[in-house]
Structures are given as C-alpha cells and as structure tokens.
Design a protein around this motif. Structure first.
Motif, PDB file in Angstrom:
ATOM      1  N   ILE A  42      -5.788   2.822  -1.250  1.00 54.98           N
ATOM      2  CA  ILE A  42      -4.929   4.012  -1.321  1.00 54.98           C
ATOM      3  C   ILE A  42      -5.204   4.783  -2.620  1.00 54.98           C
ATOM      4  O   ILE A  42      -5.354   6.017  -2.607  1.00 54.98           O
ATOM      5  N   GLU A  43      -5.294   4.037  -3.723  1.00 57.67           N
ATOM      6  CA  GLU A  43      -5.544   4.691  -5.024  1.00 57.67           C
ATOM      7  C   GLU A  43      -6.924   5.368  -5.053  1.00 57.67           C
ATOM      8  O   GLU A  43      -7.095   6.431  -5.648  1.00 57.67           O
ATOM      9  N   GLU A  44      -7.893   4.764  -4.372  1.00 58.79           N
ATOM     10  CA  GLU A  44      -9.233   5.377  -4.297  1.00 58.79           C
ATOM     11  C   GLU A  44      -9.188   6.710  -3.551  1.00 58.79           C
ATOM     12  O   GLU A  44      -9.797   7.686  -3.974  1.00 58.79           O
TER      13      GLU A  44
ATOM     14  N   ALA B  72       0.837  -1.206   0.000  1.00 59.51           N
ATOM     15  CA  ALA B  72       0.000   0.000   0.000  1.00 59.51           C
ATOM     16  C   ALA B  72       0.870   1.253   0.000  1.00 59.51           C
ATOM     17  O   ALA B  72       0.566   2.236  -0.697  1.00 59.51           O
ATOM     18  N   SER B  73       1.965   1.211   0.771  1.00 58.77           N
ATOM     19  CA  SER B  73       2.804   2.413   0.868  1.00 58.77           C
ATOM     20  C   SER B  73       3.438   2.740  -0.481  1.00 58.77           C
ATOM     21  O   SER B  73       3.665   3.909  -0.794  1.00 58.77           O
ATOM     22  N   ARG B  74       3.683   1.698  -1.306  1.00 55.69           N
ATOM     23  CA  ARG B  74       4.267   1.951  -2.631  1.00 55.69           C
ATOM     24  C   ARG B  74       3.314   2.737  -3.534  1.00 55.69           C
ATOM     25  O   ARG B  74       3.758   3.472  -4.421  1.00 55.69           O
ATOM     26  N   LYS B  75       2.000   2.602  -3.296  1.00 53.44           N
ATOM     27  CA  LYS B  75       1.005   3.348  -4.087  1.00 53.44           C
ATOM     28  C   LYS B  75       1.044   4.847  -3.789  1.00 53.44           C
ATOM     29  O   LYS B  75       0.481   5.657  -4.525  1.00 53.44           O
ATOM     30  N   LEU B  76       1.672   5.198  -2.660  1.00 57.21           N
ATOM     31  CA  LEU B  76       1.728   6.610  -2.263  1.00 57.21           C
ATOM     32  C   LEU B  76       2.931   7.334  -2.865  1.00 57.21           C
ATOM     33  O   LEU B  76       2.961   8.561  -2.912  1.00 57.21           O
ATOM     34  N   ILE B  77       3.925   6.532  -3.302  1.00 52.64           N
ATOM     35  CA  ILE B  77       5.155   7.127  -3.854  1.00 52.64           C
ATOM     36  C   ILE B  77       4.819   7.898  -5.124  1.00 52.64           C
ATOM     37  O   ILE B  77       3.998   7.459  -5.930  1.00 52.64           O
ATOM     38  N   GLY B  78       5.450   9.055  -5.261  1.00 53.84           N
ATOM     39  CA  GLY B  78       5.231   9.849  -6.474  1.00 53.84           C
ATOM     40  C   GLY B  78       4.529  11.158  -6.156  1.00 53.84           C
ATOM     41  O   GLY B  78       4.343  11.507  -4.986  1.00 53.84           O
ATOM     42  N   THR B  79       4.158  11.860  -7.221  1.00 53.82           N
ATOM     43  CA  THR B  79       3.534  13.175  -7.084  1.00 53.82           C
ATOM     44  C   THR B  79       2.014  13.026  -7.212  1.00 53.82           C
ATOM     45  O   THR B  79       1.514  12.528  -8.216  1.00 53.82           O
ATOM     46  N   HIS B  80       1.308  13.410  -6.141  1.00 56.37           N
ATOM     47  CA  HIS B  80      -0.141  13.252  -6.118  1.00 56.37           C
ATOM     48  C   HIS B  80      -0.768  14.451  -5.404  1.00 56.37           C
ATOM     49  O   HIS B  80      -0.104  15.133  -4.637  1.00 56.37           O
ATOM     50  N   ASP B  81      -2.064  14.622  -5.624  1.00 52.96           N
ATOM     51  CA  ASP B  81      -2.825  15.548  -4.795  1.00 52.96           C
ATOM     52  C   ASP B  81      -3.228  14.773  -3.535  1.00 52.96           C
ATOM     53  O   ASP B  81      -4.021  13.832  -3.596  1.00 52.96           O
TER      54      ASP B  81
END
Lengths: 246, 246
Positions: free
Chosen positions: A217-219, A144-153
C-alpha cells in the motif's frame, strides 16, 4: 427560490450510473429530473453530491434542486416516489437554505464495499456483493487498510487519465465488518477519485490473498502509479452509504 | 443405490415454482434435474420436501435423489452449483440413508413471510418483501396469531378446490420480528395446505388494520369457509426457511 434536499436510495443494477447522459438515458439523475420536472411543470436540474458509476448502488445519495413551487415537502416526497421506478426511492425530502449545494458543501462520504467471501453464493445477495470464493486474510487486509488512513495523493489508486485538479484526499476511517459470509468494508473520506474505492479494494484483496505484502500500500502511495495497484473490482459490491455535511 | 440430500436456496422471482411442469419450463425442480441428470449421464428425478408456488423463495428447501454414481458429495456440490443459474444455489449436499425421503420424512417446516410496513419502499428489499404501507397493529396481529397455534382444520385458510385428504394441520409457533421497517412472520408447522400461509397472512393483515377483530380467526377455523378469510397476499414475501426431519 426554495431549495430542496433529497436523500436517495437506489439499486444501481440496471443503470448507467448517476450522471445524466442524454434524453433517453438510463441514469439516476435523468430519472429524477424527469419526474421532478413533470411535477413542477418546467425543466429542472438536480445537483448530486457526486457521481456514482454504472452498477454502483446507494443508500444515502444526496441531491438538491431549486424551485418556485409552493408544494409542501410531503407532497413533493409522495409525488416523486409515486412516479419513480421501483429501484430508485427518495427516502427524505427537506427544505434547506438557498445556499445549500449538495456537491460543494459535502464534507465527507461513507461508502461500503461488500464482498461475499465463500464458495457458496447467496441467491439474495448476488447483485449486492462481489462474489469472491477464495479465503482472504482479513487481518492482513485490516493492517493494510490502516496504511491508507490519512491525507495522501491517491492518484495511484485511480483510473483518471488526465489530471488537472488535486488528487490529494483524506481517508478518515476504514473498518471491516463480518456478517456471516459477507465482508463489509466501510470507508469514510473527504472525497474519492474516479474508481478509487474499487481499486483500493482490488489492492486489499491482493494483500488478503498474500499476493502482495501489507507494505505494498505504501509503495502505491509513494510511486503514484496505477499499474502497481490491484484491479478495479466490480461495481455491484459498492454502495454510497452516507454523505455528511458537517 | 446411494441417496443424496440437498439443501437449496433460491430467489423464486423468475420461476413458475418448485414443481417441474414440462421439459421447457422454468421451475426449480426442472433446473436441478437438468443439471444433475447431465452430471450423472442419465435422467434423474429429485424429490422435494414439498412444492413452493410461483414467486416464492427458499433459504432451506430440501430435496433428495438416488444414484449409482461414485462421485463424492463435494464433487456433486461443486458441479451442481457451477451449472445452476445464479438464482438457485445448493447450500449443502449430504449422503443419507437409502430410506431418507425428503417429503415423507419431513416433520415440520418453517416459513417466513416478510412485510415491508412503511410508505417508503426499500429498493433492495422490494423483491423479497410485500410492500404494505399502511400502519399495522402488531399487537392485535400477535394476539390473532396465537389463536392459530395448535391442531386445527385449516381448510378455511386454503385455496384447495377438491379436498380428498385431511386438511388438519398443526401450527407449533408463530413469532413476529421487527427489523427496521421489515416485519418477519416466522411460522412453524407440521405441514401447510395450498396457499395457507399467504391466506393466514392476508387474514392477519385484516386484523392489523382493525377491519376484523382478533376473534375472527376462531370464526374462520370454525366455519371452514374460504370466503371468510383474508386475501391471498403475494408470493414474493414468502420464504421456505427450514425443513426439519426430527
């Protein structure tokens, strides 16, 4: 004017957070400004790299202040630590270019969130970790934490009410270290919204409990709705570890 | 009668030590007896492996108590930790032979004394180590500690006033571990006199400061005079780490 950069460690337990509130407050900034102003003999404002909330700790908060004082860095360092309360310690004093600004120039920050994941609490770690006795699926939390990596709102992971500025941030890295019953979540990013790490952690815990799937996480990232995310878990597991300037 | 052995960790900061003093006291034994008596429904006495002084911590204190209760070890464990204050934690409960006595059967004990040896204090370790900013000659302290190994009359290293019983003890091992600015002195022996470890540590510090020679240890052992030894250093650096029964 000379410009001094401070690195500061504090046990946030008995404080209302970093930011000065009023003259009689119990804040880290307030305590530091009082001691430094007394040292210099005139009121001074210190600039922190950012706020930490009530109860949050730091091992590497950064601040700076300007002064005409002719004191050496060593004299400043000794004086400040002598007069600060024992739960706030300046670990480094460096004279820096007059252009250095601890908030504007911060490139990234590393936070650590510590979870005590065992039903038998430690009397020595209880103020520095979140006691969470139920077993957690660490592998699910890692995915799940890997889904947070990167640039997001990240607005879905924030308690912000009114939003004027951008809520887009970049998370570079999240790693999980297990030391005995202690789980340390290391989170490196270019900046964090209000309560963002504590809400991310609450959401990762829901996944570690299998209350939610990894895809949740993506939701949250897509729906941008605070209601979707997990709870804001307590401040006393959170440490501002490092602030990076390059 | 059943006999239960407990392993106990505590933050000694706010306590008057292990041994119960009166009904309204703040002692570890008192707190444990209160909770266990309430669990069982009648007053109970617990036997500790030995006292720890006011302010001394433990990671592995051992105690036992007898009861006719039919509770399982797990039920006992859960109940005790639920009702104890957060700074006392029972880490293990085991049912043992009715002959087991936590004091009489103790063969050896390991203590750790932690010194924070740097002028910059840590806000997180300040309650769990003795802040000693002056540089210490660790090699001299190691040599001196080797003079303590073996069976000696340690009366010179004790605050005991009236002595009836033997003051001969055996120290099996003293090792020094450096973890960052923290110096952990691990001391294993078959028993320790009143204040013995804190006075040994005070004497080793005198040697680490070159106020005394390494040979001073032998003089204290030979002269058996408390006045010769170093000061009794503070309790908050001291941990009862383990009690061994074989």
């Amino acid at each position: 004017m000379r410009n001094f950069k401070l690195i500061i460690a504090y046990d946030g337990s008995r404080y209302q957070g970093w930011q000065r509130l009023n003259d009689s407050d119990l804040t880290i900034q307030g305590k530091l400004e009082k001691v430094i102003s007394e040292m210099i003999g005139s009121p001074i404002e210190i600039i922190g790299s950012g706020r930490t909330d009530a109860g949050v700790h730091a091992r590497g908060q950064v601040a700076n202040f300007h002064t005409n004082s002719s004191l050496t860095t060593h004299e400043i360092h000794r004086y400040i630590n002598q007069y600060l309360p024992q739960d706030i310690v300046v670990t480094e004093v460096v004279e820096v270019s007059h252009r250095f600004h601890s908030r504007y120039n911060a490139k990234s920050k590393k936070y650590v969130y510590a979870i005590w994941n065992h039903w038998i609490q430690s009397p020595f770690d209880r103020k520095y970790s979140y006691y969470f006795p139920t077993e957690l699926d660490i592998d699910a939390m890692k995915s799940a934490s890997r889904k947070l990596i990167g640039t997001h709102d990240f607005i879905g992971f924030s308690s912000l009410k009114k939003v004027k500025k951008s809520t887009v941030r970049t998370i570079y890295e999240i790693s999980i270290e297990k030391k005995g019953h202690l789980l340390n979540f290391n989170i490196l990013g270019n900046g964090f919204l209000y309560n963002m790490i504590r809400i991310i952690m609450g959401s990762l815990i829901d996944i570690g409990l299998h209350k939610r799937d990894v895809s949740h996480i993506e939701e949250i990232l897509a729906n941008k709705n605070r209601e979707d995310a997990g709870m804001t878990i307590p401040p006393h597991g959170l440490f501002l570890e490092e602030v990076h300037y390059q």
